[in-house]
Design a protein around this motif. Sequence first.
Motif, mmCIF file in Angstrom:
data_model
loop_
_atom_site.group_PDB
_atom_site.id
_atom_site.type_symbol
_atom_site.label_atom_id
_atom_site.label_comp_id
_atom_site.label_asym_id
_atom_site.label_seq_id
_atom_site.Cartn_x
_atom_site.Cartn_y
_atom_site.Cartn_z
ATOM 1 N N PRO A 14 29.994 15.429 88.144
ATOM 2 C CA PRO A 14 29.041 16.388 87.550
ATOM 3 C C PRO A 14 28.933 17.691 88.324
ATOM 4 O O PRO A 14 28.532 18.713 87.759
ATOM 5 C CB PRO A 14 27.709 15.614 87.575
ATOM 6 N N THR A 15 29.282 17.678 89.626
ATOM 7 C CA THR A 15 29.232 18.931 90.399
ATOM 8 C C THR A 15 30.520 19.727 90.291
ATOM 9 O O THR A 15 30.661 20.765 90.935
ATOM 10 C CB THR A 15 28.950 18.626 91.889
ATOM 11 N N GLY A 16 31.481 19.226 89.503
ATOM 12 C CA GLY A 16 32.704 19.990 89.261
ATOM 13 C C GLY A 16 33.869 19.674 90.166
ATOM 14 O O GLY A 16 34.903 20.354 90.111
ATOM 15 N N TYR A 17 33.744 18.654 91.011
ATOM 16 C CA TYR A 17 34.841 18.300 91.909
ATOM 17 C C TYR A 17 35.780 17.320 91.208
ATOM 18 O O TYR A 17 35.337 16.331 90.612
ATOM 19 C CB TYR A 17 34.303 17.674 93.195
ATOM 20 N N THR A 18 37.089 17.591 91.271
ATOM 21 C CA THR A 18 38.090 16.777 90.573
ATOM 22 C C THR A 18 39.004 16.080 91.565
ATOM 23 O O THR A 18 39.490 16.696 92.514
ATOM 24 C CB THR A 18 38.945 17.646 89.629
ATOM 25 N N VAL A 19 39.210 14.789 91.345
ATOM 26 C CA VAL A 19 40.155 14.008 92.133
ATOM 27 C C VAL A 19 41.274 13.551 91.202
ATOM 28 O O VAL A 19 41.006 12.945 90.157
ATOM 29 C CB VAL A 19 39.488 12.778 92.776
ATOM 30 N N ARG A 20 42.505 13.857 91.563
ATOM 31 C CA ARG A 20 43.667 13.425 90.781
ATOM 32 C C ARG A 20 44.413 12.363 91.577
ATOM 33 O O ARG A 20 44.749 12.579 92.743
ATOM 34 C CB ARG A 20 44.591 14.610 90.467
ATOM 35 N N ALA A 53 27.872 7.536 81.520
ATOM 36 C CA ALA A 53 27.316 8.481 82.501
ATOM 37 C C ALA A 53 27.506 9.917 82.034
ATOM 38 O O ALA A 53 28.605 10.318 81.639
ATOM 39 C CB ALA A 53 27.989 8.271 83.857
ATOM 40 N N ASP A 54 26.443 10.702 82.090
ATOM 41 C CA ASP A 54 26.500 12.102 81.675
ATOM 42 C C ASP A 54 27.154 12.960 82.752
ATOM 43 O O ASP A 54 26.985 12.724 83.946
ATOM 44 C CB ASP A 54 25.090 12.627 81.402
ATOM 45 N N GLY A 55 27.876 13.961 82.323
ATOM 46 C CA GLY A 55 28.425 14.955 83.240
ATOM 47 C C GLY A 55 29.758 14.609 83.848
ATOM 48 O O GLY A 55 30.371 15.446 84.516
ATOM 49 N N TRP A 56 30.239 13.393 83.648
ATOM 50 C CA TRP A 56 31.523 12.978 84.204
ATOM 51 C C TRP A 56 32.628 13.168 83.170
ATOM 52 O O TRP A 56 32.406 12.969 81.977
ATOM 53 C CB TRP A 56 31.484 11.511 84.614
ATOM 54 N N ILE A 57 33.818 13.540 83.639
ATOM 55 C CA ILE A 57 34.964 13.702 82.737
ATOM 56 C C ILE A 57 36.140 12.921 83.290
ATOM 57 O O ILE A 57 36.542 13.111 84.441
ATOM 58 C CB ILE A 57 35.357 15.191 82.588
ATOM 59 N N ASP A 58 36.683 12.028 82.478
ATOM 60 C CA ASP A 58 37.888 11.288 82.826
ATOM 61 C C ASP A 58 39.043 11.846 82.014
ATOM 62 O O ASP A 58 38.892 12.170 80.827
ATOM 63 C CB ASP A 58 37.733 9.795 82.514
ATOM 64 N N GLY A 104 27.914 18.694 96.990
ATOM 65 C CA GLY A 104 28.671 18.090 95.895
ATOM 66 C C GLY A 104 29.957 17.482 96.409
ATOM 67 O O GLY A 104 30.199 17.388 97.621
ATOM 68 N N GLY A 105 30.804 17.072 95.473
ATOM 69 C CA GLY A 105 32.042 16.396 95.835
ATOM 70 C C GLY A 105 32.971 17.219 96.698
ATOM 71 O O GLY A 105 33.586 16.701 97.633
ATOM 72 N N ALA A 106 33.077 18.520 96.415
ATOM 73 C CA ALA A 106 33.978 19.364 97.194
ATOM 74 C C ALA A 106 33.532 19.435 98.652
ATOM 75 O O ALA A 106 34.357 19.398 99.574
ATOM 76 C CB ALA A 106 34.035 20.766 96.596
#
Length: 502
Positions: A418-424, A396-401, A21-23
């Motif tokens: 969607p895998t829970g990795y957050t970029v700020r 897109a499903d699963g994404w949060i902005d 995933g993203g992490a």
Amino acid sequence: MIMTNGVGIDLDRFRIAGEDGGARLHDLRAIEGAAMFERFQTVYRMLVSAAAAAGVGLDAVDLRVVDVFASVSREVAVSLCVSAGAADRQVHHATEAVERLPQVARLLRDGVIGVAAFDAVILQVTGVEGPDLVAAIDATTAADLAEMGGVSRGDADQSARRAVAELDPDGLRAKREARGKGVTVSHEVDGSDVAISTSPEDAARIDTSLTAVAETACKHDPRGKAERRHDAAVALLTGGRFACACGRDDCPVTAPAEEIAAALAKIVVHVVADAATIAGDADKAGWMDGFGVIDPHHVREVAARGDAILRPLDIAGLADGAAQAGNPYRPTAACDTAVRAVHGVCSEPGCERPAWKSDLDHVVEFNHEDPAAGGATCPCNLNSKCRLHHLYKTFADGWIDDQIIDANGVIWSEVTTPTGYTVRSRARNMWLLPEVGSVPCRHGEPVAPGVVDDADQPSRSRSRTKAKHAYRMQIRSRRRYVTACEATARAADLDSAAPPPF
């Protein structure tokens, strides 16, 4: 353990997220940066060792072709299996990392920036002379990047450019003027190229003009965007006429000359700058949409153009209303400008689409049925998104902005995968318009965001697989055509040739 050519690379000693995933990708990028940092340190130590063995200093003038640098570069080329030119760049970057940009290099080591971002900083600082000035730019850029959040190559490029523009504006102006202006025509075996060297503002006008003219063709025009832009450029440069190539009797483009004139009249190049810089009372860098940071001299040059229109931006007035009185979904002109200016580009991490060529997105969805309950039309809830990432965010499903303004008035955009990795990521131009984050909000918290109907999502004319196969068939057909032409030419040459003299 990863095996490569029979050699094991132990990744257990690095901090790596357990699941894909993203992490995990972020950690692997950090490993790449740390490995490149170690490569630079190793190459530099090789230089120092080779110089000591030869009894010369690293900064000594050596006119020999095979000097210490060349010897180390060759070893780098052999060890990494790269060309001599690529090896020279590695040695040069190693020297930059140790001698000129040690603080930015430590961000590479610590995983704050990636390899491409470090390369961008080196490129911006290459022309700067003087150890004290270089050290100041290194410190300023490193401090900015360390607080930026997710750093892309474009972020690093603009951060370093801003440091150079404000700490060495005269040097940057000299470099810009030395580049000069001109038109170069070159001919190759299979075609010709025309290159125009000009100012960023005129380049932006040319780019926008070509797109505006190219888009006057109707939807049935068989040419692609690149070909239409080419034909538009030829027409504009030669005084010719750009026309739709659909060949249909019912083509709606009936007055191309008038449409082209109207399209060209709407072209605007947006430059955001501090009023004190324009007046000559300060030397704060500015921002040109589609280009990025410009030095204060350049700001004043643009402002002094005969076709420039100066419009003050009343950010404080946004507190009394950021949405149009008759349509709460639409921002006022001042709000629209302030949001695009403070973000500078698409707010998606890594995207470089200019703000004025992007959409304005309500981060918390606007509720058209009950505007007071949904996401507000306010700088706190608006950011720029290119059309592609606007569609991603919407469908897109699963994404949060999300968008956050911290206690210091700094605007941050957040994307969670969607895998829970957050970029700020910090709004790119907070340094230029810090007051945008301090605009007091008169609206309440959203309680019922607008709902998106997936049926409204646009669809492709064909699937990715079909498009890929069509592209492959196009390449194959082109190759067969070229081969047939070459075979015909050879046969013609043989038929016209005289009998052999034996």
